[in-house]
Design an enzyme around this catalytic site. Structure first.
Site, PDB file in Angstrom:
ATOM      1  N   GLU A   1      36.957 -49.521 -10.841  1.00 56.84           N
ATOM      2  CA  GLU A   1      37.085 -48.319  -9.877  1.00 56.84           C
ATOM      3  C   GLU A   1      38.555 -47.745 -10.169  1.00 56.84           C
ATOM      4  OE1 GLU A   1      34.950 -47.314  -7.875  1.00 56.84           O
ATOM      5  OE2 GLU A   1      33.823 -48.965  -7.283  1.00 56.84           O
TER       6      GLU A   1
ATOM      7  N   GLY B   1      43.685 -55.834  -8.024  1.00 55.82           N
ATOM      8  CA  GLY B   1      43.807 -54.807  -7.004  1.00 55.82           C
ATOM      9  C   GLY B   1      44.916 -53.741  -7.272  1.00 55.82           C
TER      10      GLY B   1
ATOM     11  N   CYS C   1      42.331 -42.907  -3.919  1.00 58.13           N
ATOM     12  CA  CYS C   1      41.628 -42.529  -5.230  1.00 58.13           C
ATOM     13  C   CYS C   1      40.619 -41.609  -5.132  1.00 58.13           C
ATOM     14  CB  CYS C   1      41.427 -43.756  -5.842  1.00 58.13           C
ATOM     15  SG  CYS C   1      40.292 -44.674  -4.603  1.00 58.13           S
TER      16      CYS C   1
ATOM     17  N   PRO D   1      46.512 -59.725  -6.774  1.00 57.31           N
ATOM     18  CA  PRO D   1      46.859 -58.137  -6.068  1.00 57.31           C
ATOM     19  C   PRO D   1      47.904 -57.473  -6.964  1.00 57.31           C
ATOM     20  CG  PRO D   1      47.538 -60.243  -4.548  1.00 57.31           C
ATOM     21  CD  PRO D   1      46.768 -60.871  -6.040  1.00 57.31           C
TER      22      PRO D   1
ATOM     23  N   PRO E   1      44.452 -45.604 -17.357  1.00 60.34           N
ATOM     24  CA  PRO E   1      45.055 -46.317 -18.655  1.00 60.34           C
ATOM     25  C   PRO E   1      44.965 -47.824 -18.317  1.00 60.34           C
ATOM     26  CG  PRO E   1      46.537 -44.622 -17.763  1.00 60.34           C
ATOM     27  CD  PRO E   1      45.447 -44.712 -16.943  1.00 60.34           C
ATOM     28  N   THR E   2      45.082 -48.196 -17.067  1.00 62.73           N
ATOM     29  CA  THR E   2      44.861 -49.817 -17.092  1.00 62.73           C
ATOM     30  C   THR E   2      43.558 -49.817 -17.210  1.00 62.73           C
ATOM     31  OG1 THR E   2      46.836 -50.046 -15.328  1.00 62.73           O
ATOM     32  CG2 THR E   2      45.237 -51.836 -15.404  1.00 62.73           C
TER      33      THR E   2
ATOM     34  N   ASN F   1      47.178 -49.616  -2.822  1.00 55.81           N
ATOM     35  CA  ASN F   1      47.086 -48.610  -1.662  1.00 55.81           C
ATOM     36  C   ASN F   1      46.207 -49.280  -0.546  1.00 55.81           C
ATOM     37  OD1 ASN F   1      44.594 -48.644  -3.264  1.00 55.81           O
ATOM     38  ND2 ASN F   1      44.329 -46.246  -2.847  1.00 55.81           N
TER      39      ASN F   1
ATOM     40  N   GLU G   1      30.922 -50.312  -5.712  1.00 55.74           N
ATOM     41  CA  GLU G   1      31.217 -51.478  -4.777  1.00 55.74           C
ATOM     42  C   GLU G   1      30.584 -51.226  -3.664  1.00 55.74           C
ATOM     43  OE1 GLU G   1      35.742 -51.325  -5.011  1.00 55.74           O
ATOM     44  OE2 GLU G   1      35.374 -53.390  -5.884  1.00 55.74           O
TER      45      GLU G   1
END
Ligand code: NDP
Length: 494
Positions: free
Chosen positions: A260, A160, A294, A187, A241-242, A163, A468
């Site tokens: 996401e 996760g 986002c 998380p 990037p992640t 935010n 989702e």
């Protein structure tokens, strides 16, 4: 903008019983590297947890693997009942959970009490309701027939962002568990508290041990989870990037993924739009959660004829934002999540100034403890400016002007991202025509950032893969097995 700190609500207990929740119980690891949890409103440490070491990661994955066959063997009705019970408990405890989320994220209680735990409960209720109707198909082929079985994937990993910590945990856990998967959830290390509450509540609701586990830690812990051969699926909410790293790591094991990721979404406001609705949409799409969303519509394209009125009305309404203690229910604008995030966002404000955008209001570091800045509006922004191209993830709204519909669509789509898009117009045909041409997964006409569990949520282009929420999520947490049944003699050539 006014500042208040009148009567803050009582602070909840923030130090959890243990850093992790594995096999139905809190687990501590005294040897783990300390993970301090900071209250963004004053910079104080409100809890100290530990990063999971390899032993804890192993314990969590082993528990999830062990628990999965029996969980999948339960009927959908039984699984769904547990998820719906968890939703009820969340709603009963919404006030306490919302205060905890406020302390973990810095978001105003005014928001968390309606948008965080409750939307998590919606997901558990929705997917709990669907669990009993997750079925395959039957196709008759003369006397022979084919049937398909919708099976769980196995052990899923959820990772996760910071935010919407509770919402993100629920948006991943609810469909995964409804489909008969188990999950290990990590998380964000910035906001580790509420996922533990979710695990606690699921256990109280009757979830068998090991079905939902939480381990804390940084990207290295996430990476260890993603690379484990027992893992069948990874669902990440995070930055591009992640996402690239996690997607690549998952590809090693040909694992299923849901990504996401970030966005730089456009909002197109036409001359004929209702001015107050458009301004309201721009506020919701840029300043809710201090802009750390986002799907925010951070590139606000305003048609020339309405531009001066739009800017005046926006600045006027921003003047009513109440900046203050997020635990004060009258506060409507809180701090950013961390010093690092604040520094990054202020850096973008500086870039906007340096590159010639006109700062209409805000963008200042506030002279108070905690990670506060005032909501910023830039006008005269052009497409090539840094603030119009890069995801800022903070309260910075860029206004760009346009003349024609075609021009606005082309410029709106000139981004590698494609998470969300919005159109404000009173012309019904134009609304649908324009939204149909925008490259985005989650779209809005005369509304913005409303994401009910019934609607698919997710992006195109660099903003991600998979969806989702809604029935679509079921497809991302199951796989089909097809079975051909021959009813007659088997004919072979020799
Ligand atoms: P990051 O990408 O920094 O982190 C996301 C999560 O991934 C964190 O838990 C992080 O751990 C973890 N992580 C980092 N590196 C790795 C790795 N190599 N392997 C596995 N896990 C890893 O995002 P932020 O937390 O900063 O969140 C902000 C971003 O999230 C924004 O870009 C935003 O747009 C996006 N986002 C997207 C949403 C969507 O639904 N599309 C919704 C919300 C946010 P840790 O940080 O603890 O070290």
């Amino acid at each position: 903008m006014s500042e208040t700190a009148k009567s803050p609500l009582e602070r909840p207990r923030t130090q959890p019983e243990g850093s992790h929740h594995i096999d139905g119980a809190y687990v501590a690891d005294a040897g783990g590297r300390p993970l301090p949890v900071i209250y963004p409103a004053d910079g104080s440490t409100i809890a100290t947890l530990e990063h999971a070491g390899p032993d804890l990661v192993e314990q969590a994955l082993a528990a999830a693997s062990r628990a999965q066959p029996a969980w999948a063997a339960m009927t959908g009705t039984e699984r769904g009942r547990i998820l719906r019970r968890a939703a009820e408990i969340i709603r009963e405890r919404n006030d306490e959970l919302s205060r905890l989320e406020t302390m973990d994220t810095g978001k105003p209680y005014q928001e968390t009490v309606v948008a965080d735990a409750t939307s998590g409960a919606d997901a558990l209720e929705y997917f709990g309701g669907l669990a009993a109707s997750i079925t395959g198909e039957h196709v008759q082929l003369g006397d022979d027939f084919v049937y398909s079985v919708r099976q769980p994937l196995g052990v899923c990993v959820g990772i996760g962002a910071w935010n919407y910590p509770m919402q993100i945990a629920c948006w991943k856990a609810a469909p995964a568990l409804a489909c008969g998967n188990t999950m290990v959830f990590k998380p964000s290390e910035t906001t580790p508290l509420s996922a533990l509450k979710l695990a606690e509540i699921l256990t109280e609701a009757g979830l068998p041990d090991g079905v939902f586990n939480v381990v804390q830690g940084d990207g290295a812990v996430g990476s260890a989870l993603v690379g484990d051969p027992r893992v069948a699926k990874v669902s990440l909410t995070g930055s591009v990037p992640t996402g690239r790293k996690v997607y690549a790591a998952a590809a090693e094991g040909i694992r299923h993924v849901t990504m996401e990721l970030g966005g730089k979404s456009p909002m197109l406001i036409f001359d004929d739009a209702d001015l107050d609705d458009a301004v309201g949409g721009a506020i919701l799409g840029n300043f809710y959660s201090s802009g750390q969303i986002c799907s925010n519509g951070t590139r606000v394209f305003v048609q020339k004829g309405i531009l001066p009125a739009f800017l005046d009305r926006l600045a006027e309404r921003l003047g009513h934002a109440v900046i203050g203690d997020p635990l004060d229910p009258t506060t409507s604008f809180g701090p950013l999540v961390s010093q690092a995030q604040l520094d990054q966002v202020l850096g973008f404000v500086q870039a906007g100034r340096d590159e010639g955008a006109r700062l209409v209001t805000g963008g200042e570091r506030l002279d108070r403890e905690g990670f506060y800045m005032s909501p910023a509006v830039f006008a005269d922004v052009t497409d090539e400016m840094t603030i119009a191209r890069e995801e800022i993830f903070g309260p910075v709204l860029s206004v760009l002007s346009f003349e024609t519909e075609e021009e606005a669509i082309a410029r709106a789509n000139a981004t590698p991202y494609g998470l969300a898009a919005g159109v404000f117009t009173r012309d019904l045909r134009r609304g649908h025509r324009v939204i149909g041409k925008l490259d985005a997964g989650s779209c809005f006409i005369n509304a913005y950032n409303l994401t009910p569990v019934e609607a698919p949520f997710g992006g195109v282009k660099l903003s991600g893969v998979g969806r989702e929420n809604s029935r679509a999520a079921i497809e991302h947490y199951t796989q089909l097995k097809s079975v051909y049944v021959g009813m007659g003699p088997v004919e072979a050539p020799y």
